[in-house]
Design a protein around this motif. Structure first.
Motif, PDB file in Angstrom:
ATOM      1  N   THR A  88       0.848  -1.190   0.000  1.00  0.00           N
ATOM      2  CA  THR A  88       0.000   0.000   0.000  1.00  0.00           C
ATOM      3  C   THR A  88       0.885   1.241   0.000  1.00  0.00           C
ATOM      4  O   THR A  88       2.036   1.176   0.452  1.00  0.00           O
TER       5      THR A  88
ATOM      6  N   PRO B  48      -9.180   0.175  -2.213  1.00  0.00           N
ATOM      7  CA  PRO B  48      -8.534   1.183  -3.062  1.00  0.00           C
ATOM      8  C   PRO B  48      -7.088   1.478  -2.670  1.00  0.00           C
ATOM      9  O   PRO B  48      -6.336   2.040  -3.461  1.00  0.00           O
TER      10      PRO B  48
ATOM     11  N   ILE C  18      -1.922  -1.707  -3.812  1.00  0.00           N
ATOM     12  CA  ILE C  18      -1.212  -1.559  -5.084  1.00  0.00           C
ATOM     13  C   ILE C  18      -0.823  -2.920  -5.645  1.00  0.00           C
ATOM     14  O   ILE C  18      -1.076  -3.226  -6.804  1.00  0.00           O
TER      15      ILE C  18
ATOM     16  N   SER D  21      -4.413  -6.328 -11.243  1.00  0.00           N
ATOM     17  CA  SER D  21      -4.592  -5.973  -9.840  1.00  0.00           C
ATOM     18  C   SER D  21      -3.276  -5.824  -9.114  1.00  0.00           C
ATOM     19  O   SER D  21      -3.224  -5.759  -7.904  1.00  0.00           O
TER      20      SER D  21
ATOM     21  N   LYS E  47      -2.799   3.683 -13.071  1.00  0.00           N
ATOM     22  CA  LYS E  47      -3.471   2.894 -12.043  1.00  0.00           C
ATOM     23  C   LYS E  47      -3.114   3.413 -10.654  1.00  0.00           C
ATOM     24  O   LYS E  47      -3.966   3.531  -9.768  1.00  0.00           O
ATOM     25  N   ARG E  48      -1.830   3.755 -10.488  1.00  0.00           N
ATOM     26  CA  ARG E  48      -1.383   4.247  -9.189  1.00  0.00           C
ATOM     27  C   ARG E  48      -2.058   5.573  -8.855  1.00  0.00           C
ATOM     28  O   ARG E  48      -2.485   5.811  -7.728  1.00  0.00           O
TER      29      ARG E  48
ATOM     30  N   LYS F  75      -4.929   6.543  -9.979  1.00  0.00           N
ATOM     31  CA  LYS F  75      -6.329   6.252  -9.706  1.00  0.00           C
ATOM     32  C   LYS F  75      -6.500   5.711  -8.296  1.00  0.00           C
ATOM     33  O   LYS F  75      -7.421   6.095  -7.569  1.00  0.00           O
ATOM     34  N   GLN F  76      -5.592   4.829  -7.876  1.00  0.00           N
ATOM     35  CA  GLN F  76      -5.660   4.272  -6.536  1.00  0.00           C
ATOM     36  C   GLN F  76      -5.407   5.339  -5.485  1.00  0.00           C
ATOM     37  O   GLN F  76      -6.079   5.376  -4.455  1.00  0.00           O
ATOM     38  N   ASP F  77      -4.434   6.224  -5.767  1.00  0.00           N
ATOM     39  CA  ASP F  77      -4.178   7.321  -4.828  1.00  0.00           C
ATOM     40  C   ASP F  77      -5.410   8.202  -4.699  1.00  0.00           C
ATOM     41  O   ASP F  77      -5.741   8.681  -3.610  1.00  0.00           O
TER      42      ASP F  77
ATOM     43  N   LYS G 189      -8.526   7.195  -5.131  1.00  0.00           N
ATOM     44  CA  LYS G 189      -9.528   6.460  -4.363  1.00  0.00           C
ATOM     45  C   LYS G 189      -9.209   6.501  -2.879  1.00  0.00           C
ATOM     46  O   LYS G 189     -10.098   6.630  -2.039  1.00  0.00           O
TER      47      LYS G 189
END
Length: 580
Positions: free
Chosen positions: A100, A117, A120, A233, A362-363, A365-367, A369
């Motif tokens: 994470t 979310p 990583i 994922s 993606k990173r 987007k995850q950050d 979220k």
């Protein structure tokens, strides 16, 4: 589980040799370890200590001779051995892991569970309820485990676009009260350690109609990936070792990057976007299209033109033009890319992979979220209460109220209003004024203050509450309400001049609001990009003080509000311009 101090903590006692051997055997069998590894993780001289968690669950911790807790169980008679972070620092691959971002770690330390979310990377195919470690994400390496917990859901759902909810129920974390029992050392550095016990075997490359050479190229580039975009994922599917690529291998990767760029990026550009300069074409499209996962190794060779078989970017692009992938035009100053050919056989046959650009998107987007989840934190509910005490006991006994209960300001006002109405104390021509009768005079009187005949209702409420014992109750999202005696102080955020003319921001009184000094300092260091430190605050029993370099009132206030603290309980002052 250990966000609060351990209760009913007994004195540690040495474990008998026979019990230690049984424990070692359980560890070896449960975690598939060798006898030598068992000796390291269950050493001679082991101690045991009984405790209760803050939720009153009984537990046993097993301590190393030096005092570091290595294992623990929760529940009466439980055989479920759980490793601590101290144990995982000795053997990082003991459990499957989820990584994470660093910004999430302070939340885990503060007692939060890990949300989907915030994940990583993770070991593939982890079942629900399985024990896992949580690491700080470090590219190409395995970060040190900083938390232990159980999977809240199967790992297969974590790659879905709409996946939300909890990923891990955190049981124990770095810097919690179980960790505090040990030596409190810093986490080890990230390591290039084998994950083979945790990972699936790499998928074999699937042959296509264009022959074995293309298949070999694909296998080189995306070892461990399938035809579809790989590792959506963030699964870690191979062991991490150093590896050096040859110039021919670098050239192969760059050619694949051109195919990926044409297929995924350049084919969607309008014709008006061309021509592109060679340097823009290379830096904006080719380099970001390099594969994120080259093989099962950490590469020591940069993947760029310098390390390929080509002497220059122009030479490489002309080879691509000769193959029919792009169209060039020679200018005096530089080469221009006039267009690309998405219908080329090699482009259409190209099997897409996870590129550096995909991973970065993606990173981000995850950050995003994670930030959204953080902003969804509900505001704490803070209620001030008062208990009848000393002189005020007379009033509550006189009006027939329970003297052992706690009362809010509206409760106190209602009691005064009822007494005023029952005793006909309200002034007829001014309903806000109440005549002080013998009961009110006896409760409110003091040697230094002569009471008037009439007093406003609000003033009466204030004076009566001042004679009572202060209490407060804080209810935070996802935590049990906390009721404590004493007057709750606002969090102080003060800017002062220190060390000559250097401004600094000092934060105090934050402990009652479920904030931990070290975690707060870590977050502010990241947010403010400034130096931070933690030290005891001045005054007896004043708690800790967090220091941040520079004038950071806005950043600190925004962080506190994002953690659910109401603005009315944050007091900010800038004293840097005041003369001494």
């Amino acid at each position: 589980m250990f966000k609060k101090p351990l209760g009913n903590l007994k004195t540690s006692a040495p474990l008998r040799s026979s019990d230690r051997r049984k424990l070692k055997q359980r560890v070896v069998q449960s975690f598939s370890l060798s006898a030598e590894e068992g000796d390291v993780l269950v050493p001679d001289g082991l101690l045991s200590v009984k405790f209760n968690t803050y939720s009153d669950d009984p537990g046993v911790a097993y301590l190393a001779p030096g005092g570091d807790p290595l294992w623990f169980t929760i529940g009466k008679g439980s055989d479920d051995l759980i490793p601590t972070v101290y144990t995982l620092w000795k053997k990082p691959d003991l459990l499957p892991f989820l990584s994470t971002p660093s910004a999430v770690i302070p939340k885990l330390i503060g007692g939060a569970d890990l949300m989907i979310p915030g994940v990583i990377q993770h070991t593939p195919s982890i079942k629900e309820s399985h024990l896992v470690s949580v690491t700080e994400y470090t590219r190409d390496k395995l970060g040190p485990p900083l938390a232990v917990g159980r999977m809240a859901a199967h790992s297969d759902i974590m790659g879905r676009e709409d996946a939300k909810g909890k990923a891990v129920y955190v049981m124990h974390a770095w810097k919690d009260h179980l960790w505090d029992m040990g030596s409190k050392g810093e986490p080890p550095d990230p390591v290039s350690a084998s994950n083979s016990k945790q990972a699936d075997a790499p998928h074999e490359s699937v042959a296509d109609d264009n022959g074995s050479q293309r298949d070999a190229e694909h296998k080189l580039l995306v070892e461990g990936q399938t035809d579809t975009p790989a590792s959506p994922s963030g699964e870690v599917t191979s062991e991490v070792r150093n590896h050096t690529l040859s110039r021919e291998e670098v050239t192969t990767i760059l050619r694949k990057s051109v195919l990926q760029a044409i297929q995924k990026l350049l084919s969607e550009l309008p014709a008006s976007s061309f021509p592109l300069s060679a340097t823009v074409f290379y830096s904006t499209y080719i380099l970001p299209s390099r594969p994120a996962f080259i093989s099962e190794h950490v590469l020591t060779t940069p993947i760029d033109i310098k390390h390929s078989t080509h002497k220059s970017l122009t030479t490489f692009l002309k080879v691509c033009e000769k193959e029919g992938l792009i169209k060039l035009k020679d200018m005096k100053s530089e080469v221009l890319v006039m267009g690309v050919f998405p219908t080329h056989d090699d482009v259409e046959a190209h099997r897409p992979y996870t590129s550096l650009k995909d991973l970065e998107l993606k990173r981000e987007k995850q950050d995003g979220k994670v930030e959204e989840e953080r902003k969804k934190v509900k505001e704490m509910i803070i209620v001030e209460k008062w208990k009848p005490h000393q002189q005020s006991l007379k009033f509550f006994q006189g009006v027939g109220l329970n003297i052992s209960l706690l009362y809010t300001l509206p409760d106190i006002k209602s009691a005064i209003n009822k007494h005023a109405a029952d005793a006909s104390l309200i002034k007829q021509n001014d309903q806000q004024l109440i005549r002080l009768d013998e009961l009110l005079n006896s409760v409110l009187s003091s040697k230094s203050d002569e009471l008037p005949q009439f007093m406003k209702r609000e003033e009466l409420v204030k004076r009566l509450s001042d004679k009572m014992q202060s209490w407060y109750e804080i209810t935070a999202d996802g935590k049990d309400p906390v009721l404590k005696k004493g007057q709750l102080k606002s969090i102080l955020v003060v800017v002062k001049m220190r060390q000559g003319r250097k401004a600094s921001t000092l934060i105090t009184n934050f402990e009652p609001y479920f904030l931990v000094a070290e975690s707060l300092a870590d977050e502010l260091r990241h947010i403010c990009a400034s130096a931070t430190s933690v030290s005891p605050a001045l005054g007896k029993g004043s708690g800790m003080e967090v220091f941040v370099q520079g004038k950071q009132i806005k950043a600190v206030t925004e962080l506190l509000v994002s953690r659910g603290i109401p603005k009315k309980w944050i007091e900010a002052m800038d004293l840097s311009d005041k003369k001494k």
